[in-house]
Design an enzyme around this catalytic site. Structure first.
Site: not given
Ligand code: NAI
Length: 256
Positions: A8, A10, A12, A110, A150, A154
């Site tokens: 990830g 690329a 944030g 998260s 989601y 997590k």
């Protein structure tokens, strides 16, 4: 100098983590669907295999893996990226990690992991049954419960860290395995929600600490990742460190 794989990378949190390691003089190999050094779709088993192949070609040993790639869509594919994409990639990278110096792995869970969620979905993930998980995910969407996908992905990831970290394959080889659990961090993932007054209000309510009310600075996530990934961390493993302005404490209270 350490060799660090960041998924990830690329955007944030992953981009900020990659930048931090690079600024300290470490070598970073970024993995993402586009814009990284290795382009792979971690939602698919062949994409995960491709990523492992490419990383094995580029590095004889890996010292750090930080798994940031993730989706927050209320759709089954979120399970494939957030859970199976992490667990399968790490399984494939274990031989490289074992050759690494003071190897450390950090996955991004998260604070949603402590939300009430779809237990059968969490179980299908922990059973490593991707077909069953995707099927349950589709049924959750049909039942109007896609929003729980989601959190399930997590929670499963945080529980996988807990049950895996102390095993011979990880602790036995000196590989620390931890999770960070961010609260609300202003990245492209939540930008659209943050842009609307109602979304902003709802997100701000999820950060209890008055000083940080509103989104948490991505730098706060990076510092925690760096602490867990440091060779000097010789004792913290199997943990989720919530970096959430108090949201976990508020949600779970003092329950053990
Ligand atoms: P982001 O959307 O800015 O970055 C996610 C990155 O993952 C993107 O570069 C994207 O291309 C990559 N990615 C998505 N699907 C992929 C796939 N199939 N294969 C390879 N790469 C893929 O999001 P952000 O906020 O930086 O999220 C990073 C992690 O932090 C995620 O796991 C997210 O769930 C988690 N997180 C984020 C929070 C937030 O408030 N932003 C809060 C809690 C957790």
């Amino acid at each position: 100098e350490r060799t660090c794989v960041v998924t990830g990378a690329a955007s944030g949190i992953g981009a900020a983590v990659a930048e931090s390691f690079r600024a300290s003089g470490h070598t970073v190999i970024g993995v993402d669907v586009a814009g990284g050094d290795v382009h792979a779709d971690l939602s698919r088993p062949d994409g995960r295999r491709f990523a492992v192949e490419q990383l094995t070609r580029r590095a004889a040993a890996v010292d750090v893996v930080v798994a940031c790639a993730g989706l927050a869509r209320p759709e089954p594919v979120t399970l494939s990226v957030n859970y199976f994409g992490v667990v399968d990639l790490l399984a494939g990278l274990l031989p490289l990690l074992r050759r690494g110096r003071s190897p450390r792995v950090v996955v991004v869970s998260s604070v949603a992991a402590v939300h009430r969620t779809l237990d059968s979905l969490v179980q299908a993930c922990l059973d490593h049954d991707e077909e069953a998980a995707l099927d349950l995910g589709r049924r959750a969407v049909e039942a109007g419960k896609g929003i729980g996908i989601y959190a399930a992905s997590k929670q499963a990831l945080a529980r996988w860290v807990r049950r895996t970290a102390s095993t011979e394959a990880w602790a036995g080889h000196g590989i620390a395995l931890n999770a960070v659990g961010p609260g609300v961090v202003l990245t492209p993932m939540i930008a659209a929600e943050w842009a609307s007054p109602a979304g902003r209000e709802a997100l701000s309510r999820q950060v209890p600490m008055p000083l940080t009310r509103g989104p948490i600075d991505v730098g706060q996530i990076v510092r925690t990742v760096r602490f867990l990934a440091d060779p000097d961390n010789t004792a913290v493993t199997g943990q989720t460190v919530y970096v959430d302005g108090g949201a976990d404490a508020q949600l779970r209270g003092d329950r053990q």
